[in-house]
Design an enzyme around this catalytic site. Structure first.
Site, PDB file in Angstrom:
ATOM      1  N   HIS A 191       8.794  -0.635  -5.114  1.00 43.69           N
ATOM      2  CA  HIS A 191       7.757  -0.708  -6.151  1.00 43.69           C
ATOM      3  C   HIS A 191       6.965   0.611  -6.220  1.00 43.69           C
ATOM      4  CE1 HIS A 191       4.642  -3.004  -8.499  1.00 43.69           C
ATOM      5  NE2 HIS A 191       3.840  -2.112  -7.945  1.00 43.69           N
ATOM      6  N   GLU A 192       6.450   1.028  -5.082  1.00 45.24           N
ATOM      7  CA  GLU A 192       5.651   2.267  -5.064  1.00 45.24           C
ATOM      8  C   GLU A 192       6.509   3.476  -5.432  1.00 45.24           C
ATOM      9  OE1 GLU A 192       2.553   1.951  -5.000  1.00 45.24           O
ATOM     10  OE2 GLU A 192       2.391  -0.077  -4.181  1.00 45.24           O
TER      11      GLU A 192
END
Lengths: 505, 505
Positions: free
Chosen positions: B268-269
């Site tokens: 995600h990051e």
């Protein structure tokens, strides 16, 4: 509510300047320890903007008027700390405003170009390749020195020195350096003779895994008084002490074949860190709350490393700790206190300043002090620098310099524009010796405490007589109050003789 | 040389602002990852000063005049990027200048006090303990919204939204959210039914040592396109993506009992990080070179995590990599692609937004969007908030909220003054689905490439159609150009149905 006074407005502005400087300090730490290489350009832009914004804050037209007003209307009523704070503001303002923006810009560009050329010149042992760029730096440095000399009412060299060593004077330095230089050749002969009479040195056998070295140095840092709630230990190519007083960050580098370099390096940086931590908390964001200057800062690292941690007393305590933390049997060869003392006080004249021992280091500095003054005044032509370097090394240390790479090209300082900086190393060593002697006189338990690994008595004295003073006094006043006299080569000379000739300290 | 134009002078000033913001970003990263606790006060002072200096730079009287001048005399001749840059400057200036210093100060103080009280209130499940402080925050937020609404010519909620989502409109959000909300209960029932027909899920057996997890996630980050010469992966309590485009720093936290949380969190990051890295390099220090807004930023993380990395295609590739890096036999129970797909697409209605799966997450956001608009307008009294929360959770997700700790006290956002932020999460999820579908349509090889662990086709499309545009277009324009239509719930709904009911994507 009354309008704030000129001095109150200055305090607000200088608090901002301190915070910006602190922010830049943290970004420098990051750059040296954890930043990925691809972040370099962005970081350079951040730091340049912090510098530019700080410069604008410091040199805004109203600052001069506020300083004038505060000095005229308020100074006599200020208490000594505020008065010293105002003086420190004026000093900072003067250094920032005395030069034209064009001169600052030209100097900064010349230094960058020269430093870049120096990297190649050093690698290729080719002084000629950097000579012209160094000539430009030198010529602009003369302009800077002349402008600051006029503003400060000092000699040109003193004006440069003042950037690193507020209120330092070349005449005083010359006197103590000449005193020391006269004694060094004889001292070195005696030290080498004493060393020659000892049996062969047995070194602890490695390798020393990095993880174990890290555990050892962290343990000893805490023992000395480093508080990890207010600081960190990390790794970097060039060890340093950075960060801010409430978040002091020191770095080291490890060599699995030799633990002594990282260990003594960390203890050195811990001395710097304890100074920062001990600065007066009530004045954190004001100039008077900051460190006194480079020689006092270096005195605190050298006091910890040289006076305390390379002493027989401390090494007697530390020997079994080192063996234990590094995974050696305490009776294995080389791990006894005497061997470790001899390992950590070994003397060997050499070509490179940063590798020099405590006895020969001053000669490296005295040579550079003499040469940089002669270069600045024009008494020494740049073309004669390599030869003057060889002559000086022969006269002061009796070593033959085979090339410029290990001669006048070895240090970055001049090529990066830092002239007036070198003397602070040996001023620091001398100050350290004088302060340590005064601490022992005032608190006689200090040596026995070190032999128990207890630094509290020493640190307590330093907190009161050095750290906690910030810039409320000059370095000269601090030393005179703490030791009863101004800087004097005698104590340092006696320390060297005791340790390296008598093998006693 | 001609004097610089108004626009050229603005560019110089906004470059400084960018560098100061970047410096603050790095200091935030440090604070969250490596700063010792004792450094907190000093860091707060550094950040406050960076904010104050930036505010002064942005709101200095000449900036308004420069903007007026540039818009009057230069705008028509500017190319589209410069024109968009000028618009972004104006927008930033408007947000900074429209509020009185007193209102900003009062709001900032109220938010700090409320956030502090919220920590205790949440721990003690005591909404009453924070109610009055939240009322103050809300009342000041209404003042802010009114002032910004007038300056921007928007509704009060849109004016708040504009802080996070430039040019966002509540009416558009309401339409797509209502569309989605109408479908969600049926979709959830179908998804749970489909899940219920599957055999029991076998989870990979732990523990999963942190070192191995770190190696796995670093390996997959690089696979996706993260360049460690321009970024770092570290640990922090609350994972985030920070730093600057050329030095992007993401964080995670590891749980030795479950590797999936850290893994999907990092992916995600990484989506956020790739967006930052892909922003137009020629505009690094100008507003137009920065990210478009929160929903587009979230779309890039959710596209990577949800659309790409929780897909069957990617997990088919990743399953043996996970087993290998985590030290499991590839045929051990739970390590096959189907099990890992089911593990990573598990649906379970629950109370807590941050733990929610892809199907139920939008309900959490839609509830908050509806409630915060009603609170702002006064349609919902603060005393009725806990009850309205329970009603909403029952209606939208069919779950009974047992207390306020797991109800309206669970998120920090409102208590910290962030109203108008929540919708960006689900706008991001919908935008991600729409962009991913467009990428697959334009580059049909994308799914097969993901099944080979090859992200280049997907990333290439995103670089061109999203990342490289910076703020040269609005989010609405970007999406319309990239996908052929404005935001539309249909694609996201189809994605959810395909993955969670058909179990196909």
């Amino acid at each position: 509510m009354d309008a704030p006074t000129a001095y109150a407005r200055l305090k607000t502005r200088f608090a901002r300047l301190t915070h910006l400087e602190d922010a830049a300090g943290m970004l420098h730490w990051d750059l040296s320890t954890v930043m990925p290489e691809g972040g370099a350009d962005a970081r350079a832009a951040q730091l340049a903007t912090l510098r530019a914004v700080s410069h604008d804050l410091l040199t805004a037209p109203e600052v001069g008027a506020l300083l004038d007003g505060a000095e005229r209307d308020e100074a006599t009523a200020l208490d000594p700390w505020d008065r010293a704070n105002l003086d420190a503001m004026r000093r900072q303002w003067r250094h920032a405003t005395v030069l034209s923006a064009d001169l600052v810009e030209a100097h900064s560009r010349a230094c960058s170009a020269c430093e870049m050329a120096w990297r190649g010149a050093r690698a290729g042992d080719d002084f000629a390749a950097v000579r012209d760029k160094l000539a430009t730096v030198l010529s602009l440095t003369r302009e800077i020195a002349a402008a600051k000399a006029e503003a400060l009412g000092r000699s040109p060299y003193d004006a440069l020195l003042d950037q690193y060593e507020p209120d330092g004077r070349e005449a005083e330095i010359e006197a103590v350096f000449d005193d020391l230089a006269a004694d060094l050749p004889g001292l070195l002969d005696d030290a080498l003779a004493a060393q020659g009479r000892e049996p062969a040195l047995v070194r602890p056998a490695g390798p020393f895994p990095v993880e174990r070295q890290r555990a050892l140095v962290r343990h000893l840092m805490e023992r000395i008084g480093f508080d990890f709630r207010h600081g960190r230990l990390d790794e970097s190519l060039h060890p340093f002490c950075g960060g801010v007083p409430d978040d002091v960050r020191i770095t080291t580098r490890y060599d699995e074949a030799d633990f002594s370099g990282a260990l003594m390096g960390v203890l050195h940086e811990t001395g710097h860190a304890l100074y920062e931590r001990g600065l007066p908390a009530a004045w954190r964001d004001q100039p008077v709350g900051r460190a006194l200057g480079m020689s006092v800062h270096e005195s605190q690292s050298l006091l910890m490393e040289m006076q305390a941690c390379r002493s027989r007393a401390f090494l007697t305590f530390a020997a079994p700790v080192m063996a234990d933390k590094l995974g050696a049997a305490p009776d294995a060869p080389g791990w006894d206190a005497d061997s470790l003392y001899r390992l950590n006080t070994r003397v060997e004249p050499g070509l490179i300043r940063v590798d020099a021992d405590e006895v020969t280091y001053p000669a490296h500095v005295i040579l550079r002090f003499r040469l940089e003054r002669a270069l600045l005044s024009g008494d020494l032509a740049l073309d004669d620098l390599p030869g003057a370097w060889r002559d000086g090394m022969r006269d002061l240390l009796g070593v033959a310099v085979p090339d410029d790479r290990t001669g006048c090209l070895q240090d970055i300082h001049w090529y990066d524009g830092a002239i007036g900086y070198f003397p602070t190393y040996t001023l620091g060593a001398m100050t350290a010796a004088q302060l340590f002697q005064a601490a022992v006189t005032a608190v006689p338990d200090v040596p026995e405490a070190l032999a128990r690994g207890d630094f509290a008595p020493l640190l307590g004295w330093l907190r009161t007589h050095v750290h906690g003073l910030g810039q409320s006094v000059t370095a000269r006043e601090m030393l005179t109050r703490a030791t009863g006299r101004p800087l004097d080569a005698a104590v340092f000379k006696a320390h060297l003789r005791r340790r390296y000739v008598d093998r006693a300290g």
